[in-house]
Design a protein around this motif. Structure first.
Motif: not given
Length: 832
Positions: A187-195, A366-368, A374-383
């Protein structure tokens, strides 16, 4: 203004007190916009002076604004972006997909819980919380979060190790605590937008990890599939294989159920896929039949088990191993125990657990996303992953992440939105409360068959490995290294090995990046009309060449042809004594020495000293340049002297202190080599303002002031402002027609011409013949028509920063020829 001047005076005073040289490498203390530029360039109405970026500007760019913070908070809950437009058509697709996935996740989750050394109900809890929470934070409609084989195996390894060192800790307590800690970090990584941190793990490393883990899990389930006991299936894969072969004769009745169940799973899938190909109009029906094969096999063998064991419910009386009691409801719901002793017990396993959670989920998402546009947000996925693992343990869940098999099923089932997870959660909830009595009779061997069948799809197929080999053979070696380490050691060691080796290869490539010397080639466009004809070979295809001058252009190719260009075409040297050098893969402190050493060595091999008598006596020469033997003349007299270097920065985004200092040292070294002349440095294709600032601070971008330097001839690249159809151009044309043209006078003092992106030569103060030539150039240029207005592309205060290699070469050649002409005429030089 008064406050600014006061601040400037205070700043200059402090600099003088501290010994800071504000005009470092600017001994004349000239203003940034007048360090050798022609007067006409500076005073032109269409000039452009590029401002350097400031530290304050950088700080403002990284500090979020109020609007940015609101957008950040809004994006934490992606469901609000689409929930208001939810409709019945979306609901129908989500119902089908959600129920389908629910029928798959119930048996899989109980099977995976056994991998985690936990009771089967914990798998159900993890499935319920995963699909229920994820949809609030999801940016992927396809992902299904829940227990997965690899993460369950890693969790089981952690539970086993903690039990050995700390027997007082129960397995589910350890698993829940691990989920909470991993959730907090993610969650900390995702909130920092460090995906973006996940991008450091290569595809080869992920494939090796998945393949090795799948083999490890499948082999580990063979003993339960065959009913073999007496050894641990948690050892290294090769040891488990040896023990299986050694104890194969001790197989029980479980083998009959397990082997047939596994065979039926593959047979149903093959039959459905074959039928779908033969009857495409019914492919959807066969897809759902194939998807539900796991639930069908579980129900079939549970019925068989019930009929056989209904009078043998006691453990010792059972004819084969069955699942046993599964409590109804959330019997283990509680606040997870997270304290220092427990964390210390598994602290060494936290990194690998986080890595598994991240790479498996993000790679699948990312693959699907690419498959379904569509494009995923890696940081949001970590959240999303983090909050799922943070809240799940309150109901008894253990670490969960995205599942490849269930995600593929969900995607093919026609899911429309992440809300399908709620439907799946209802199915799991129904199973938790309504089906525990049925779960009692599920054979363990059949659950092992389900696991082996599921992880089989994670093994990288040979064709994919071959494609990897075609792309990059070195990464295939990394792939097999990771698989071998996983088989002969552990999943954790395999992960660390592949990531470490991939990082080492990346660093080696950066450090050993090879620069290239470029030569010029004049090319024209050619049309090959028969390239699509399979009957013709490529070498038989005639090329129709366009001979008009508009198609002719100059390009730059590596002199060594290491880019695969046709070796029959020999690039020409740009000009005697001029070298074009391209940085191929960034320019920073790890590779600065390697780049510049190769450049200097090549220049020394292909040039000679400007002054062959710079060492009057033999003893004055350095030991590494002893010169010719006594009585002989200096060799290499036919080689040119070094005059200019053009650096291509098209692959460079940032530089650092070390790399710039190395460039300064090489400049000083080559200036001594070319003495009494100075080497001109032209830099092309700079695409970062901070890089320009760094190089400018080091004295690049403008001619070096020198007491014996020749007059300098600036050449700039210009482009049209607005074009001929712009409103400004139309107004200017109208004023010109009316005879009231108030535009600045277009002569050498106030304008400069050239077609779009043309090169313009500035005025050289003190050379009247060149001024008349420049006026003639202005007069003959079509760009000075009544409807065209041009301006410099790059700042006039950095005249040796060029937009491309062509303009850099033109500038270098023009000034070299100027110097040669002055020397021939005996014209003295002076500082501009």
């Amino acid at each position: 203004m008064a406050s600014d001047s006061m601040a400037a005076r205070v700043g200059h005073g402090l600099a003088k007190l501290l010994g800071i040289k504000l005009h470092y490498r600017n001994p004349q203390g000239l203003d940034d916009v007048s360090r050798g530029e022609s007067v006409y360039s500076v005073s032109s109405a269409d000039t452009y002076v590029e401002q350097e970026p400031s530290t304050g500007e950088w700080i403002r760019s990284i500090i979020p604004t109020g609007r940015g913070m609101l957008r950040w908070a809004y994006n934490l809950f992606p469901f609000v972006h689409w929930i208001g437009r939810y409709n019945l058509q979306w609901l129908s697709g989500d119902l089908v997909a959600g129920i389908t996935v629910g029928c798959v996740v119930v048996p899989q989750s109980m099977a995976y819980a056994r991998l985690a050394e936990l009771a089967p109900e914990y798998g159900l809890y993890s499935s319920f919380m995963g699909v229920l929470i994820y949809w609030f934070f999801a940016t992927s409609k396809d992902i299904t979060i829940g227990p997965v084989a690899v993460m369950s195996t890693v969790t089981g390894n952690v539970v086993d190790r903690v039990k050995e060192s700390n027997p007082e800790f129960e397995g589910h307590v350890v698993a829940s605590s691990l989920a909470v800690i991993c959730g907090v970090v993610i969650v900390a990584i995702g909130l920092a937008r460090a995906g973006w941190i996940v991008d450091f793990i290569s595809l080869a490393a992920i494939s090796a990890f998945m393949t090795g883990s799948a083999i490890n899990i499948a082999v580990g389930q063979v003993p339960a599939l065959m009913g073999i006991t007496g050894f641990s299936n948690r050892e290294s894969t090769y040891k488990v294989v040896i023990n299986i072969l050694r104890h194969l004769g001790r197989s029980e009745r479980d083998a009959a159920l397990g082997l047939t169940a596994l065979a039926f799973l593959y047979l149903i899938r093959f039959a459905c896929n074959f039928s779908a190909r033969r009857m495409p109009n019914r492919s959807k029906m066969f897809f759902f039949l194939s998807t539900l094969r796991t639930a069908f096999i579980i129900l079939l063998y549970t019925l068989i088990s019930f009929l056989v064991n209904r009078h043998h419910r006691e453990k010792k009386q059972r004819l084969f191993a069955i699942l046993g009691d599964v409590p109804r409801g959330f019997k283990h719901a509680a606040v997870p125990t997270v304290n220092i002793p427990i964390i210390k017990a598994y602290a060494g396993d936290i990194p690998v657990s986080i890595i598994v959670l991240l790479i498996e989920h993000i790679a699948i998402a990312k693959s699907f996303g690419r498959v379904n546009n569509y494009t995923i947000d890696a940081s949001q996925e970590l959240v999303a992953i983090g909050i799922t693992n943070l809240l799940g343990p309150f109901l008894g869940a253990y670490p969960a992440t995205g599942s490849f098999s269930r995600t593929a099923i969900k995607s093919k089932a026609g899911v429309r939105t992440p809300f399908a997870g709620v439907i799946t959660a209802l199915v799991v909830l129904l199973a938790i409360y309504a089906l525990p009595a049925v779960f009692f009779y599920i054979p363990n061997s059949v659950l092992s068959a389900v696991i082996i069948h599921a992880v089989g799809d994670l093994i990288t197929p040979p064709n994919t490995v071959y494609q990897f080999w075609r792309i990059n053979p070195l990464e295939v070696i990394i792939f097999f290294l990771g698989v071998i380490v996983t088989i002969f050691s552990s999943i954790e060691d395999g992960i660390y090995t592949t990531i470490s080796v991939s990082a080492a290869v990346l660093l080696f490539r950066v450090v050993k990046a090879q620069g290239r010397f470029m030569g010029k080639v004049k090319v024209r466009s050619a049309v090959g009309e028969q390239f699509g004809n399979e009957e013709k070979k490529y070498h038989d295809v005639p090329l129709e060449t366009k001979d008009n001058e508009d198609s002719a252009r100059t390009i730059f190719l590596p002199l060594e042809h290491n880019d695969g260009s046709n070796p029959l075409i020999e690039p020409q040297s740009p000009y005697p004594g001029i070298f074009i050098y391209r940085f191929s893969e960034g320019y920073n402190y790890p590779n600065a020495n390697h780049y510049l050493d190769y450049m200097v060595q090549t220049i020394f091999r292909q040039t000679r000293r400007t002054n062959p008598h710079s060492y009057p006596k033999m003893g004055d020469r350095p030991w590494n340049d002893p010169g010719p033997k006594a009585g002989r003349e200096e060799e290499y007299s036919d080689r040119p002297t070094l005059k200019a270097i053009i650096l291509d920065f098209s692959s460079v985004n940032n530089v650092d202190i070390t790399s710039v200092q190395n460039l300064i040292d090489v400049r000083n070294q080559l200036d001594r080599y070319a003495a009494p002349n100075r080497v001109d440095w032209h830099l092309a294709c700079l695409n970062n303002r901070w890089t320009k600032r760094a190089l400018t601070s080091a004295g690049f971008g403008f001619p070096t002031p020198s007491g014996d330097s020749s007059r300098w001839k600036p050449i700039f690249s210009v482009a049209e402002i607005g074009g001929k159809s712009s409103a400004a151009a139309a107004a200017e044309h109208r004023d010109h027609e009316e005879g009231t043209d108030k535009a600045p006078r277009r002569d050498e003092e106030s304008g400069f011409g050239g077609k779009s992106a043309a090169d313009v030569v500035g005025k050289d103060d003190g050379a009247s013949s060149d001024t008349s030539d420049f006026k003639q150039t202005i007069a003959s240029s079509k760009a000075y028509g009544p409807t065209t207005r041009v301006a410099a592309v790059h700042g006039l205060n950095r005249p040796l920063f060029h937009v491309d290699l062509t303009s850099a070469l033109q500038s270098a050649v023009a000034n070299i020829e100027r110097k040669a002409g002055e020397e021939a005429r005996g014209v003295g030089t002076k500082v501009m």
